[in-house]
Enzyme design. Structure first.
Site, PDB file in Angstrom:
ATOM      1  N   LYS A 135       0.835  -1.223   0.000  1.00 45.02           N
ATOM      2  CA  LYS A 135       0.000   0.000   0.000  1.00 45.02           C
ATOM      3  C   LYS A 135       0.866   1.268   0.000  1.00 45.02           C
ATOM      4  O   LYS A 135       0.674   2.153  -0.820  1.00 45.02           O
ATOM      5  CB  LYS A 135      -0.896  -0.005   1.237  1.00 45.02           C
ATOM      6  N   ASN A 136       1.820   1.326   0.910  1.00 42.04           N
ATOM      7  CA  ASN A 136       2.597   2.565   1.025  1.00 42.04           C
ATOM      8  C   ASN A 136       3.585   2.760  -0.118  1.00 42.04           C
ATOM      9  O   ASN A 136       4.135   3.848  -0.279  1.00 42.04           O
ATOM     10  CB  ASN A 136       3.317   2.622   2.380  1.00 42.04           C
ATOM     11  N   ARG A 145      -4.428  10.759   3.630  1.00 48.03           N
ATOM     12  CA  ARG A 145      -3.314  11.666   3.816  1.00 48.03           C
ATOM     13  C   ARG A 145      -2.355  11.645   2.629  1.00 48.03           C
ATOM     14  O   ARG A 145      -1.761  12.649   2.277  1.00 48.03           O
ATOM     15  CB  ARG A 145      -2.575  11.265   5.092  1.00 48.03           C
ATOM     16  N   CYS A 176      -5.875   8.366   8.558  1.00 46.02           N
ATOM     17  CA  CYS A 176      -6.274   7.697   9.794  1.00 46.02           C
ATOM     18  C   CYS A 176      -6.072   8.641  10.976  1.00 46.02           C
ATOM     19  O   CYS A 176      -5.174   9.480  10.972  1.00 46.02           O
ATOM     20  CB  CYS A 176      -5.424   6.448  10.001  1.00 46.02           C
ATOM     21  N   ARG A 233      -0.568  14.911  12.687  1.00 46.02           N
ATOM     22  CA  ARG A 233      -0.139  14.759  11.305  1.00 46.02           C
ATOM     23  C   ARG A 233      -0.111  16.062  10.501  1.00 46.02           C
ATOM     24  O   ARG A 233      -0.815  16.207   9.498  1.00 46.02           O
ATOM     25  CB  ARG A 233      -0.984  13.692  10.595  1.00 46.02           C
ATOM     26  N   PRO A 234       0.697  17.020  10.903  1.00 43.79           N
ATOM     27  CA  PRO A 234       0.806  18.263  10.131  1.00 43.79           C
ATOM     28  C   PRO A 234       1.569  18.046   8.813  1.00 43.79           C
ATOM     29  O   PRO A 234       2.138  16.974   8.597  1.00 43.79           O
ATOM     30  CB  PRO A 234       1.604  19.185  11.057  1.00 43.79           C
ATOM     31  N   ILE A 235       1.593  19.078   7.966  1.00 46.70           N
ATOM     32  CA  ILE A 235       2.292  18.953   6.674  1.00 46.70           C
ATOM     33  C   ILE A 235       3.349  20.042   6.518  1.00 46.70           C
ATOM     34  O   ILE A 235       3.784  20.341   5.411  1.00 46.70           O
ATOM     35  CB  ILE A 235       1.299  18.967   5.475  1.00 46.70           C
ATOM     36  N   ASP A 236       3.759  20.634   7.655  1.00 52.30           N
ATOM     37  CA  ASP A 236       4.722  21.746   7.593  1.00 52.30           C
ATOM     38  C   ASP A 236       6.039  21.352   6.922  1.00 52.30           C
ATOM     39  O   ASP A 236       6.624  22.145   6.170  1.00 52.30           O
ATOM     40  CB  ASP A 236       4.989  22.287   9.009  1.00 52.30           C
ATOM     41  N   ASP A 263       3.645   1.348  12.160  1.00 55.82           N
ATOM     42  CA  ASP A 263       2.446   0.697  11.616  1.00 55.82           C
ATOM     43  C   ASP A 263       2.229  -0.702  12.199  1.00 55.82           C
ATOM     44  O   ASP A 263       1.154  -1.280  12.026  1.00 55.82           O
ATOM     45  CB  ASP A 263       2.526   0.610  10.081  1.00 55.82           C
ATOM     46  N   ILE A 265       6.656   7.858  16.962  1.00 57.91           N
ATOM     47  CA  ILE A 265       6.356   8.528  15.680  1.00 57.91           C
ATOM     48  C   ILE A 265       5.028   9.284  15.739  1.00 57.91           C
ATOM     49  O   ILE A 265       4.974  10.451  15.380  1.00 57.91           O
ATOM     50  CB  ILE A 265       6.328   7.509  14.512  1.00 57.91           C
ATOM     51  N   ARG A 285      -8.895  -0.495   3.991  1.00 53.15           N
ATOM     52  CA  ARG A 285      -8.030   0.549   3.403  1.00 53.15           C
ATOM     53  C   ARG A 285      -6.662  -0.018   3.040  1.00 53.15           C
ATOM     54  O   ARG A 285      -6.021   0.473   2.112  1.00 53.15           O
ATOM     55  CB  ARG A 285      -7.797   1.685   4.415  1.00 53.15           C
TER      56      ARG A 285
HETATM   57  C1  UD1 Z   1       3.876   7.258   6.140  1.00 55.33           C
HETATM   58  C2  UD1 Z   1       3.039   6.022   5.956  1.00 55.33           C
HETATM   59  C3  UD1 Z   1       2.428   5.594   7.278  1.00 55.33           C
HETATM   60  C4  UD1 Z   1       3.505   5.423   8.321  1.00 55.33           C
HETATM   61  C5  UD1 Z   1       4.384   6.659   8.402  1.00 55.33           C
HETATM   62  C6  UD1 Z   1       5.586   6.489   9.333  1.00 55.33           C
HETATM   63  C7  UD1 Z   1       2.227   6.199   3.678  1.00 55.33           C
HETATM   64  C8  UD1 Z   1       1.063   6.412   2.780  1.00 55.33           C
HETATM   65  N1  UD1 Z   1       1.982   6.305   4.992  1.00 55.33           N
HETATM   66  O1  UD1 Z   1       3.010   8.295   6.611  1.00 55.33           O
HETATM   67  O2  UD1 Z   1       1.734   4.357   7.069  1.00 55.33           O
HETATM   68  O3  UD1 Z   1       2.913   5.200   9.582  1.00 55.33           O
HETATM   69  O4  UD1 Z   1       4.901   6.988   7.095  1.00 55.33           O
HETATM   70  O5  UD1 Z   1       6.351   5.396   8.938  1.00 55.33           O
HETATM   71  O6  UD1 Z   1       3.320   5.909   3.251  1.00 55.33           O
HETATM   72  N2  UD1 Z   1       5.278  15.189  10.494  1.00 55.33           N
HETATM   73  C9  UD1 Z   1       5.270  16.546  10.761  1.00 55.33           C
HETATM   74  N3  UD1 Z   1       5.205  17.417   9.709  1.00 55.33           N
HETATM   75  C10 UD1 Z   1       5.175  17.000   8.415  1.00 55.33           C
HETATM   76  C11 UD1 Z   1       5.199  15.630   8.142  1.00 55.33           C
HETATM   77  C12 UD1 Z   1       5.248  14.740   9.203  1.00 55.33           C
HETATM   78  O7  UD1 Z   1       5.302  16.943  11.917  1.00 55.33           O
HETATM   79  O8  UD1 Z   1       5.132  17.860   7.512  1.00 55.33           O
HETATM   80  C13 UD1 Z   1       5.303  14.217  11.615  1.00 55.33           C
HETATM   81  C14 UD1 Z   1       4.000  13.408  11.655  1.00 55.33           C
HETATM   82  O9  UD1 Z   1       2.999  14.083  12.360  1.00 55.33           O
HETATM   83  C15 UD1 Z   1       4.462  12.163  12.375  1.00 55.33           C
HETATM   84  C16 UD1 Z   1       5.893  11.968  11.867  1.00 55.33           C
HETATM   85  O10 UD1 Z   1       6.303  13.249  11.377  1.00 55.33           O
HETATM   86  O11 UD1 Z   1       4.479  12.373  13.767  1.00 55.33           O
HETATM   87  C17 UD1 Z   1       6.035  10.917  10.777  1.00 55.33           C
HETATM   88  O12 UD1 Z   1       5.267  11.272   9.660  1.00 55.33           O
HETATM   89  P1  UD1 Z   1       5.648  10.835   8.174  1.00 55.33           P
HETATM   90  O13 UD1 Z   1       6.925  10.078   8.189  1.00 55.33           O
HETATM   91  O14 UD1 Z   1       5.542  12.027   7.309  1.00 55.33           O
HETATM   92  O15 UD1 Z   1       4.468   9.824   7.852  1.00 55.33           O
HETATM   93  P2  UD1 Z   1       3.497   9.806   6.589  1.00 55.33           P
HETATM   94  O16 UD1 Z   1       4.264  10.075   5.349  1.00 55.33           O
HETATM   95  O17 UD1 Z   1       2.296  10.621   6.900  1.00 55.33           O
END
Ligand code: UD1
Length: 414
Positions: free
Chosen positions: A22-23, A92, A116, A121-124, A305, A327, A397
């Site tokens: 999936k990922n 996401r 989920c 889960r911010p996107i900064d 995960d 995480i 999912r």
């Molecule tokens: C991906 C995986 C998810 C997995 C995660 C960690 C996919 C589709 N999803 O999610 O299954 O659990 O990796 O291995 O591949 N963060 C910030 N700001 C950001 C981005 C992330 O603070 O802009 C934080 C998140 O809130 C979280 C941590 O960084 O606490 C890890 O997030 P990230 O590695 O980005 O996970 P995803 O890509 O969302």
């Protein structure tokens, strides 16, 4: 029917073939937009997240059709339309479209991504890194508006090795002018897979799987045919099922080299393992051993995960174990449901203390997110009596057909 019913308590016996990842496939579907040609993807998992992503891609004019486990995509007439909000809000990984749409069209509008409920889960980190490549981003009430008519390579250092942010940078930098050096990049196998896929389209990316990725931008990407790797998280789920329910099982097509941290934990729990090529034999003759201290961390550490599936397995393991979730901050939601089954769990912030009990009782349970839902299946298969797990759609999912898989492993499921 949005539930499944499991009659627990019998040891496992059987085998399962591991579905496509999936990922890996989700960012690859976004990357496919970067070529105006046809992309053929083999071994595509038939999960609802892929269905939702295809609906989103259609919102931008990409054509897609499924032929069994093969997906054929045609992004020839891509336009800067708008992703249907209900789908984009659901997942996401729609954020990954930002990098690929900017690379191909120079502009994008994206409703805010969902996903989920496992933390803030911010996107900064994504936004900051894309800005460094030249993107102008405006946060509007309904979504993100982005423009990047001339992406330029840059030296970027992520404050945290975010998987999604690493993928977004790679997606845009693949077609930027000049070289991008990405430091503190995520090293997950899914990143390696995305870069291999892009390279098969003509991109020039080196260093995927290490902390530094070097991307030399190219002017165009071409069509390709690619086979999606097996899903390490699905494989890990069934490995932990064996630790919880006991018995003898075989996983076929499991990506063993990506599962070292999980195999180490299983070894500590007393689960015997033998591998032959891509087959993994697991044998758990009696009650598994607890007394573990496990922290989740970025790859190659223990994957977040699989934290809930591990918690479910440790509920029945002899001794007291500790899990530290490093995480995502809200990933212990499943503890309440497990406690209702008779588990002894104490949560303190990001730490869970689990005292193994001799038995769990089946009951009416509710999945609240994907991996927590899979963990409830593990607990139910190991518990005495029948369990009904509601909100099955969360599990769908990421698991193509968990009912088929569990049956194959000897679990009684309706
Ligand atoms: C991906 C995986 C998810 C997995 C995660 C960690 C996919 C589709 N999803 O999610 O299954 O659990 O990796 O291995 O591949 N963060 C910030 N700001 C950001 C981005 C992330 O603070 O802009 C934080 C998140 O809130 C979280 C941590 O960084 O606490 C890890 O997030 P990230 O590695 O980005 O996970 P995803 O890509 O969302």
């Amino acid at each position: 029917m949005d539930y499944l019913e499991i009659e627990g308590g019998s040891p496992l016996c059987g085998e399962v073939r591991i579905q496509g990842s999936k990922n890996a496939v989700l960012p690859i579907l976004c990357a496919a937009l970067e070529s105006p040609g046809v992309t053929v993807l083999e071994n595509c998992p038939d999960i609802s997240d892929v269905g939702a992503m295809l609906e989103i891609l259609k919102g931008y004019g990409c054509r897609a059709r499924r032929e069994g486990s093969r997906l054929v995509l045609d992004a020839g007439s891509l336009h800067s339309g708008r992703a249907p909000e209900d789908y984009a809000g659901m997942m996401r990984s729609s954020i990954m479209l930002l990098g690929s749409l900017l690379a191909r069209l120079g502009e994008a509008f994206l409703p805010y991504p969902g996903g989920c409920v496992i933390g803030k889960r911010p996107i900064d980190i994504h936004l900051q890194a894309l800005r460094q490549l030249g993107a102008e981003l405006k946060e509007e009430p309904e979504g993100l508006r982005a423009v990047c008519t001339h992406p330029r390579g840059a030296r970027i250092c992520l404050p945290f090795p975010s998987v999604g942010a690493t993928e977004n940078v790679v997606l845009l930098a693949a077609r930027a002018e000049g070289v991008t050096v990405l430091q503190n990049a995520a090293r997950e196998p899914e990143i390696v897979e995305l870069c291999r896929f892009l390279n098969s389209m003509g991109a020039r990316i080196e260093g995927a799987g290490t902390g530094t990725i070097r991307i030399r931008g190219v002017e165009r990407l071409h069509e390709t045919k690619y086979r999606i790797m097996p899903d390490r998280i699905v494989a890990g789920t069934y490995m932990l099922l064996a630790a919880a329910a006991g018995g003898k099982i075989v996983l076929k097509g499991a990506p063993l080299e990506q599962l070292m941290a999980v195999r180490q934990v299983l070894k500590q729990m007393g689960v015997r393992q033998e591998s032959q090529g891509r087959e993994l034999f697991l044998w758990c003759p009696g009650r598994s051993r607890g007394g573990l201290a496990v922290c989740t961390s970025p790859y190659p550490g223990f994957p977040t995960d699989l934290q809930s599936p591990l918690m479910a397995a440790l509920c029945l393991a002899a001794g007291e174990s500790v899990i530290e979730e490093r995480i995502f901050e809200s990933r212990f939601k499943i503890a309440e449901e497990l406690a209702r089954m008779g588990a002894d769990i104490r949560i303190q912030g990001s730490r869970a203390e689990i005292r193994g009990v001799e038995r769990l009782r089946g009951g009416r349970l509710k999945a609240r997110e994907l991996r927590g839902g899979a963990a409830l299946c593990i607990a139910a298969a190991a518990a005495e009596g029948t369990s009904r797990i509601y909100q099955y759609h969360y599990i769908a999912r990421g698991y193509e057909n968990i009912i088929r898989d569990l049956k194959g492993l000897g679990v009684v499921v309706h």
